[in-house]
Design a protein around this motif. Structure first.
Motif, PDB file in Angstrom:
ATOM      1  N   GLY A  48      -2.785  -2.594 -11.475  1.00 28.04           N
ATOM      2  CA  GLY A  48      -1.797  -3.170 -10.819  1.00 28.04           C
ATOM      3  C   GLY A  48      -0.288  -2.645 -11.012  1.00 28.04           C
ATOM      4  O   GLY A  48       0.566  -2.587 -10.193  1.00 28.04           O
ATOM      5  N   LEU A  49      -0.105  -2.209 -12.159  1.00 26.13           N
ATOM      6  CA  LEU A  49       1.100  -1.687 -12.901  1.00 26.13           C
ATOM      7  C   LEU A  49       1.470  -0.468 -11.956  1.00 26.13           C
ATOM      8  O   LEU A  49       2.745  -0.126 -11.412  1.00 26.13           O
ATOM      9  CB  LEU A  49       1.305  -1.363 -14.273  1.00 26.13           C
ATOM     10  N   MET A  50       0.439   0.361 -11.790  1.00 22.75           N
ATOM     11  CA  MET A  50       0.504   1.550 -10.995  1.00 22.75           C
ATOM     12  C   MET A  50       0.956   1.336  -9.367  1.00 22.75           C
ATOM     13  O   MET A  50       1.603   1.975  -8.825  1.00 22.75           O
ATOM     14  CB  MET A  50      -0.555   2.427 -11.136  1.00 22.75           C
ATOM     15  N   GLN A  55       5.272   1.333  -4.784  1.00 21.02           N
ATOM     16  CA  GLN A  55       6.042   0.759  -3.887  1.00 21.02           C
ATOM     17  C   GLN A  55       7.099   1.833  -4.151  1.00 21.02           C
ATOM     18  O   GLN A  55       7.983   2.242  -3.279  1.00 21.02           O
ATOM     19  CB  GLN A  55       5.952  -0.453  -4.206  1.00 21.02           C
ATOM     20  N   LEU A  56       7.698   1.875  -5.592  1.00 16.53           N
ATOM     21  CA  LEU A  56       9.110   2.552  -5.702  1.00 16.53           C
ATOM     22  C   LEU A  56       8.983   3.982  -5.398  1.00 16.53           C
ATOM     23  O   LEU A  56       9.936   4.540  -4.854  1.00 16.53           O
ATOM     24  CB  LEU A  56       9.308   2.227  -7.044  1.00 16.53           C
ATOM     25  N   SER A  57       7.787   4.725  -5.649  1.00 16.43           N
ATOM     26  CA  SER A  57       7.429   6.157  -5.159  1.00 16.43           C
ATOM     27  C   SER A  57       7.817   6.245  -3.884  1.00 16.43           C
ATOM     28  O   SER A  57       8.594   7.193  -3.006  1.00 16.43           O
ATOM     29  CB  SER A  57       6.298   6.821  -5.461  1.00 16.43           C
ATOM     30  N   TYR A 286      13.533   6.644   6.331  1.00  8.46           N
ATOM     31  CA  TYR A 286      14.364   5.684   6.153  1.00  8.46           C
ATOM     32  C   TYR A 286      14.687   5.496   4.671  1.00  8.46           C
ATOM     33  O   TYR A 286      15.983   5.356   4.250  1.00  8.46           O
ATOM     34  CB  TYR A 286      13.528   4.453   6.706  1.00  8.46           C
ATOM     35  N   TYR A 287      13.749   5.180   3.763  1.00 10.23           N
ATOM     36  CA  TYR A 287      13.986   5.122   2.542  1.00 10.23           C
ATOM     37  C   TYR A 287      14.859   6.226   1.662  1.00 10.23           C
ATOM     38  O   TYR A 287      15.465   6.144   0.559  1.00 10.23           O
ATOM     39  CB  TYR A 287      12.827   4.559   1.601  1.00 10.23           C
ATOM     40  N   GLY A 288      14.293   7.300   2.351  1.00 13.40           N
ATOM     41  CA  GLY A 288      14.925   8.636   1.557  1.00 13.40           C
ATOM     42  C   GLY A 288      16.336   8.858   1.958  1.00 13.40           C
ATOM     43  O   GLY A 288      16.827   9.188   1.186  1.00 13.40           O
ATOM     44  N   THR A 289      16.870   8.504   3.158  1.00 11.10           N
ATOM     45  CA  THR A 289      18.024   8.556   3.646  1.00 11.10           C
ATOM     46  C   THR A 289      18.707   7.487   2.593  1.00 11.10           C
ATOM     47  O   THR A 289      20.036   7.469   2.387  1.00 11.10           O
ATOM     48  CB  THR A 289      18.277   8.093   5.093  1.00 11.10           C
TER      49      THR A 289
END
Length: 300
Positions: A48-50, A55-57, A286-289
């Motif tokens: 679960g922690l992974m 999500q952040l990755s 999108y998130y990369g930008t």
């Protein structure tokens, strides 16, 4: 706290107040599926922690050349998060990796940190269940009533809504095969999207989430040969395959984009379907930008 001291009285929860907390999400299947019965509780928690780090990755665009997301999770960080020693943290990683295949660790080279691929097992379970269901029916049942078919769907959320007006309108007039398809896709998307967790994360947007779920099921069950996406006719099989790639993070991304859109939308259903279809292809850029903008700044 002394033996005579008592813990302060805590308030009860009212309404949707439980949504105020941040949660680590641990898949229910890790507790309900027989094949995971031997997996330790600490290993389930670590998985679960992974997932949370995954999500952040994804937001940071940490993906390999094949588009597969990975995480960085050092052994000392695992020890700190779980409050355990080096030996136990090592054993938990081995349990998730070699024993159950829920993660895959890879070294990128000398001097580089080990990356961890967190495996997605949800789609595998749904596929196997569907195959087993078909095999059982072919061997034991030649004629099946619509009621018994309906009972094969999720026995919590589905049975709770069995007699609702919306459900009866949607299912009326469907033959057994179509009802079977509806039950499969509803089960699939509910688990694939971690829909229960989404409802908790967005307590004031539950209605919109159910609209998304209904649209996905309706589109996946469509008998049309071609489905219009962004003004272009696409084979229904291609559309269905693309939608089945969606996960909870894609839904969060679509909801975020919908909030940011300030222009008038004439056909909200078509607009939402297009956003869902394109989500797996646009979320990383999108998130990369956004990350690059935050790091290096941008025009005001």
């Amino acid at each position: 706290m002394g033996a005579t001291e008592r813990a302060p009285a805590l308030p009860y929860f009212y309404g949707a107040q439980s949504g105020q907390f941040a949660f680590y999400r641990i898949p229910k299947a890790l507790f309900s599926e027989p094949c995971f019965s031997g997996l330790s509780t600490d290993a389930k928690l670590l998985y679960g922690l992974m997932l949370d780090r995954l999500q952040l990755s994804i937001k940071n665009g940490w993906v390999d050349e094949h588009g597969r997301a990975y995480i960085y999770y050092k052994l000392e960080n695992i020890q700190k998060d779980l409050g355990c020693a080096d030996k136990k943290a090592t054993c938990l990683l081995a349990e998730l990796d070699a024993k159950y295949g829920l993660i895959e660790r890879r070294r990128l080279g000398q001097g580089k940190p080990t990356v961890i691929y967190v495996k997605n097992f949800a789609g595998v379970f749904e596929s196997e269940r569907y195959k087993n269901r078909q095999n059982n029916e072919s061997e034991t049942v030649k004629t099946t009533s619509p009621d018994s078919l309906y009972l094969r769907t999720n026995n919590t959320e589905e049975s709770k809504n069995k007699d609702s007006e919306t459900e009866s309108i949607y299912l009326s007039g469907k033959d057994a095969d179509e009802m079977e398809s509806y039950g499969f896709y509803r089960d699939f998307f509910y688990k694939q999207l971690e829909f229960g967790a989404l409802l908790l994360d967005y307590p004031y947007e539950n209605e919109f989430l159910y609209e998304i779920l209904s649209l996905l099921i309706e589109t996946a069950c469509s008998k049309k040969k071609m489905i219009r996406i962004c003004g272009e006719e696409k084979p229904s099989q291609v559309v269905r395959s693309q939608l089945m790639k969606l996960n909870a993070e894609h839904i969060r991304y679509v909801m975020h984009c919908m909030k940011e859109n300030t222009s008038k939308v004439r056909n909200i259903k078509q607009y939402l379907l297009a956003a869902l279809y394109n989500a797996p292809m646009t979320i990383h850029s999108y998130y990369g930008t956004a990350v690059r903008h935050d790091l290096y700044g941008g025009p005001e």
